[in-house]
Scaffold this active site. Sequence first.
Site, PDB file in Angstrom:
ATOM      1  N   ARG A 169     112.537  43.754  74.347  1.00 26.61           N
ATOM      2  CA  ARG A 169     111.743  44.346  75.190  1.00 26.61           C
ATOM      3  C   ARG A 169     112.424  44.655  76.483  1.00 26.61           C
ATOM      4  O   ARG A 169     112.172  46.050  76.449  1.00 26.61           O
ATOM      5  CB  ARG A 169     110.886  43.053  75.065  1.00 26.61           C
ATOM      6  CG  ARG A 169     110.513  42.383  74.236  1.00 26.61           C
ATOM      7  CD  ARG A 169     109.213  41.325  75.118  1.00 26.61           C
ATOM      8  NE  ARG A 169     110.118  40.327  74.849  1.00 26.61           N
ATOM      9  CZ  ARG A 169     108.693  39.715  75.607  1.00 26.61           C
ATOM     10  NH1 ARG A 169     108.103  39.034  75.703  1.00 26.61           N
ATOM     11  NH2 ARG A 169     110.544  38.599  75.466  1.00 26.61           N
ATOM     12  N   ASN A 173     106.058  40.539  72.803  1.00 26.38           N
ATOM     13  CA  ASN A 173     106.299  39.751  71.476  1.00 26.38           C
ATOM     14  C   ASN A 173     105.278  39.578  70.562  1.00 26.38           C
ATOM     15  O   ASN A 173     104.117  39.158  71.576  1.00 26.38           O
ATOM     16  CB  ASN A 173     107.204  38.773  71.299  1.00 26.38           C
ATOM     17  CG  ASN A 173     108.502  38.945  71.854  1.00 26.38           C
ATOM     18  OD1 ASN A 173     108.520  40.003  71.524  1.00 26.38           O
ATOM     19  ND2 ASN A 173     109.134  38.125  72.065  1.00 26.38           N
TER      20      ASN A 173
END
Length: 757
Positions: A22, A40
Amino acid sequence: MAKTIIAKEIAVGGIVQGIGFRPFIYQLAERFGLTGEVSNTSAGVHILLEGSPQGMDGFLRDLQARPPALAVLTRVEAQETAPRGFTRFTITKSEAGPARATLISPDVSICQDCLKELFDPADRRYLYPFINCTNCGPRYTIINDIPYDRPKTSMAGFTMCPDCQAEYDDPADRRFHAQPNACPVCGPKVELLDNQGRPVPCRNPLARAGELLKQGRILAIKGLGGFHLAADAGNSQAVSLLRRRKLREEKPLAVMVLDVDAARELAEVGPEEEALLMGFRRPIVLLKKRAPEALAPEVAPSNRNLGVMLPYTPMHYVLMQHSPNALVMTSGNLSEEPICIDNQDALNRLGNIADFFLVHNRDIYLRSDDSIVRRGAGETRFIRRSRGYVPTPVFLKNKAPHILACGALLKNTVCLTRGDQAFVSQHVGDLENLETLEFFRLTIDHLKRILDIEPQAVAHDMHPDYLSTVFAKELGLPRVEVQHHHAHIASCMAENQVEGQVIGVALDGTGLGTDRAIWGGEVLLCGMKDFHRAAHLSYTPMPGGNKAVKEPWRMAVSHLKGAFGKAFLDIRLPLLDTVSCTGIQTIDQMIDRAINAPLTSSTGRLFDAVAAITGLRFNASYDGQAAMELEMAADPRADKPYEWAVTGEDPMEILTAPIIRGAALDVEKGRPTAEVAGRFHASLIQAFAHVCQVLRTQTGVRQVALSGGSFQNALLLSGLIRELESRGFKVFTHKICPVNDGGLSLGQAMVAAASIT
């Protein structure tokens, strides 16, 4: 003119959690001037993206071309969507969902950035043994569920201090959303105990542990996937004591050294071995010893190889600053039991082995032994696939339903399939006691949970008494019974994505055949769904059953009797001078009366016989010892085969008697053991290559798959590959899974998938 803004919704699957993915997406979006969000999910990573067409193209290009080092992208799906008016790019809270398709990263070694900080006196984590970031550290062994977030790991009980929390929240920081993030203020701590569980007063437990190792003491050390038992590898007395206490007579022990230069002082390290030693997976690498030996001879007796690994946790690195130059680091267990992962369990089970315990208070959710690899026939070959590699899947040619495969009795692993992915577990061990059976059950439950796989069918070995078979029958699922050697070949086919039919050469020690005999020297015409036994080594009695595995001289007597009849007693062999006349007569009678002497076509037992005939090994203290020593004794230049013969048609029979006669008579003549062992290897290579050629003439099949534990023998493997390729065959071998029974569960799953679809 108004600027063109487009929007995309992007789903990414693979190993994309817990590895800094990320933050990578955040920085990539910033670089291309894009806005949106990333989160996520249980299926992977979800991205909403808005910006210019050019920026979008650049983002998608670099996403796939330059992902983080630990990422494995299996799916990138982008579709147009309506712009939502994002003004910046953000990382949002993880989303739980019904479809769990994400992949978990294996545990990996400390990265160079963290290692530099570890030894920087100005850094706040100076010498902190749990330093990590999104590029390194524990993953698989600390996760309990997905999405991979701190509350679902064994770090849940450690509340981050303000400094660690600031790093965790900063998308520009290397520790952004690093779930094990911690420091000396808020993270796990190390403690030194005596073997009664009492704290040892000391300022620095790691320094004190190193001093104790230098004094010849034995330590149990809690690592990433379980406990190690450690001792000074240069101290013969300490290593011998460890062997006696652990009940490990002669099986080689692995050692840990600080760096590649230290490894080179002990063994020969080529460029490929150096890359393996220094890579982020950090397996044990089998290397050829340097002469004279620099370590205590008890570390790897009667063995020209040495298992070497470098430190892979920060605790190892700090400990090695205070320790002897080389440490024995062997699994923290008694022989045949699973390694310890819990502090109290370790004290209970290892208290009679270790003098002191170096422990910490971060729980290990799932044990994971060190992986073991070896270079052979130009490739890296697994002997044990575990820490650093699991749970990375094997990617399949075709999609499979949800299947559980229960593996073998020895070197057990389990396998779960989902779509085009097969998840082979870490090494479970030999299913011969309740402790290992419990670990087997725990591993299945853990993988089912983190992969969200509920099996529709179960595959298992044909042998009715294997604990894995008993377990499979208790599940109440549709069952697929898979013959042992068919599973070996199917495993090799699966990892190489081979379709159609192959000639499968499956050579190992033990596997129940369809005729209820013990197979192990097999040539199969084989597809995924079924097989035909086309050839095998000739049957020989195995006097005493499993006792013959531990006493190779029994197989020598059996093979000699088959080759010479009663006249074998007149041949001058070291065996006949060493083993008592009573013992030989007893075996002779067992064979004549067919009492506890099942028939076997095993290649492993044939190796045992020749090792005993040459005088190399009459009794074995661990699986494969005699065969290993025969391989190491062999001179590869002695490549003139003994006389061999093939008879019959369906199946063909490779006669072992002529080979045994040739070897025994050479020993009687005083020919060097290296020559006898070399010629024996050459005989098997030529005989099996000939059978493959006959089958190609009959069937047109030109693909050969090699599998089974006997192909851990690098001389046999490389020799047969070379001979088959010179005859125009396409040869497939194992590079992803172990060639031994550790890869069997994958093959079982593939046979089951072919049978029920």
